[in-house]
Design a protein around this motif. Structure first.
Motif, PDB file in Angstrom:
ATOM      1  N   HIS A 331      21.286  21.975   3.425  1.00  0.00           N
ATOM      2  CA  HIS A 331      21.682  20.569   3.265  1.00  0.00           C
ATOM      3  C   HIS A 331      20.693  19.650   3.978  1.00  0.00           C
ATOM      4  O   HIS A 331      20.261  18.623   3.415  1.00  0.00           O
ATOM      5  N   GLN A 332      20.328  20.012   5.187  1.00  0.00           N
ATOM      6  CA  GLN A 332      19.385  19.191   5.949  1.00  0.00           C
ATOM      7  C   GLN A 332      18.030  19.110   5.255  1.00  0.00           C
ATOM      8  O   GLN A 332      17.404  18.042   5.217  1.00  0.00           O
ATOM      9  N   ALA A 335      18.419  16.835   2.274  1.00  0.00           N
ATOM     10  CA  ALA A 335      18.626  15.455   2.714  1.00  0.00           C
ATOM     11  C   ALA A 335      17.327  14.814   3.177  1.00  0.00           C
ATOM     12  O   ALA A 335      17.127  13.599   3.032  1.00  0.00           O
ATOM     13  N   GLN A 338      15.626  12.939   0.297  1.00  0.00           N
ATOM     14  CA  GLN A 338      16.303  11.872  -0.446  1.00  0.00           C
ATOM     15  C   GLN A 338      15.593  10.525  -0.367  1.00  0.00           C
ATOM     16  O   GLN A 338      15.605   9.766  -1.339  1.00  0.00           O
ATOM     17  N   ASP A 346      23.168  13.394  -5.058  1.00  0.00           N
ATOM     18  CA  ASP A 346      24.202  13.900  -4.156  1.00  0.00           C
ATOM     19  C   ASP A 346      23.855  15.325  -3.736  1.00  0.00           C
ATOM     20  O   ASP A 346      23.270  16.098  -4.510  1.00  0.00           O
TER      21      ASP A 346
END
Length: 426
Positions: A331-332, A335, A338, A346
């Motif tokens: 996830h990191q 992210a 992004q 998302d």
């Protein structure tokens, strides 16, 4: 090239309806890696669609299967039963959420597990109706298709579906559907379309799989449980894809403060061997008459032996905790992209059941960008899967046992692939 030759043979010999997402043919696999007919090595972020959570050919799973092969391979449990079937049932009765007496039945596939859960709910309630959710996936049998909330490719050309199946919207923040919208849709359905006293079950995935890896909110789960209790409806959690440490818990329903009546499971239950199950309240599981449940291969002693080893591996290697750690790292990493890749709409999912959803410049779902990322990654040696009603979501299902250096390598490939897709599209 051997892969190309085999693809020509496959196309000539195998029914067109059996879709294939990669142009390679496997010859061997080990933990998180596999090698194709041309000798090329890949990192497997598909795991046979969440089947080998414990990795390809985990030594303890293989050892358990070999030991069982030396004893016997098949008797049909309904003809001559065997002890390890009983042992696995006892373990699942203990490990599944819910502080009540439970029983289990074993079948062969996830679709079979869903079919049997519906049979059990109907036998218990004496009712026919079933409520499912748009975007859900529950299998390719006729009842599975009827419950599945996605037309293409699952329902095209197959004619009428079984009756008394009703769909309501699934909460989806990205596409502006709230839990309240979903619950209101259920309430409206029960006022306008079907008497709640005719509903046998409500079935849902705690995290939609094929639908796009959208997690159900705690609010939704509580409200569904309330509705089921209000009208004596059976609540079924389809954990075929979410089960066995993928979400950071052994079962995804452990993330919630309510408990389903029945749980379906398959995929990673037996670490690559065909096995599925339904576990639930004892009085509900006992509703069908003797002989009403089962199947010739249901609860294969080989699959059961593998499953017992899988449960030991998950506990001993602390795979629930590892899933949380791997999911957080992934996830990191996503992210961090992004701010420069606006197509990333998302990033979501509990534990190591992560997904990234892509939109285009007009803020619309982008299957083109998504497919490009997947194809570039495959060129670089990383196998990814696409899902979602709009085919604009990449889901990450690497074995939870993946080695740290290989996980880092895969993340690097993913990073480069997303950036390259951005450059190509402009």
């Amino acid at each position: 090239m051997k892969n190309k030759k085999l693809e020509k043979r496959r196309s000539a010999a195998v029914a067109r309806g059996v879709g294939v997402s990669t142009p390679l043919f496997a010859v061997r696999a080990e933990n998180s890696e596999l090698w194709d007919e041309d000798g090329r090595r890949y990192i497997d972020f598909a795991s046979g669609i969440a089947v080998v959570n414990t990795g390809h050919r985990h030594p303890r799973v293989i050892a358990a299967v070999k030991q069982q092969l030396d004893r016997f391979t098949h008797t049909c449990h309904q003809v001559v039963p065997y002890e390890n079937y009983v042992e696995l049932a006892e373990k699942l009765n203990q490990l599944t959420p819910g502080d009540f007496d439970k029983k289990t039945v074993f079948v062969t596939t996830g679709a079979e597990a869903v079919e049997n859960a519906i049979k059990i709910a109907r036998a218990h309630t004496g009712r026919d109706g079933v409520i499912a959710f748009s975007g859900g996936f529950h299998g390719r049998t006729f009842m599975g298709m009827a419950l599945t909330g996605k037309v293409s490719p699952y329902k095209i050309g197959f004619g009428s579906m079984p009756g008394d199946v009703y769909h309501v919207p699934y909460p989806n923040e990205v596409h502006q559907i709230t839990p309240e919208d979903s619950i209101n849709a259920v309430r409206t359905l029960l006022r306008a379309d079907i008497d709640p006293k005719r509903i046998a079950a409500i079935i849902l995935e705690p995290v939609q799989g094929e639908g796009g890896f959208y997690p159900a909110s705690p609010e939704l789960m509580r409200k569904i449980r309330e509705i089921c209790d209000e009208y004596d409806i059976v609540m079924i959690a389809d954990e075929v894809q979410t089960g066995f440490a993928r979400t950071g818990k052994l079962f995804a329903m452990e993330h919630y403060d309510v408990t389903p009546d029945l749980i379906t499971m398959a995929k990673s239950l037996a670490g690559g061997f065909p096995l599925a199950a339904v576990t639930g309240r004892a009085e509900m599981m006992d509703a069908p008459v003797v002989g009403g449940l089962g199947g010739t291969y249901g609860g294969s002693p080989i699959g059961v032996a593998a499953a017992l080893a899988v449960l030991d591996v998950i506990e001993d290697e602390k795979l629930c905790q590892k899933a949380e750690m791997l999911g957080s790292r992934l996830h990191q990493r996503l992210a961090s992209l992004q701010h420069e890749i606006p197509e990333i709409r998302d990033i979501r999912g509990p534990g190591f059941m992560k997904a990234v959803e892509f939109f285009d410049k007009n803020r619309k779902p982008s299957p083109i960008f998504t497919t490009m990322v997947r194809d570039i990654a495959l060129e670089k040696g990383l196998i990814l899967l696409i899902c979602g009603v709009y085919s604009n979501v990449i889901r990450f299902l690497a074995p939870i046992t993946i080695e740290d250096h290989i996980f880092n390598e895969a993340q690097d490939i993913l990073d480069v692939s997303i950036r390259e897709a951005k450059r190509r599209i402009g």
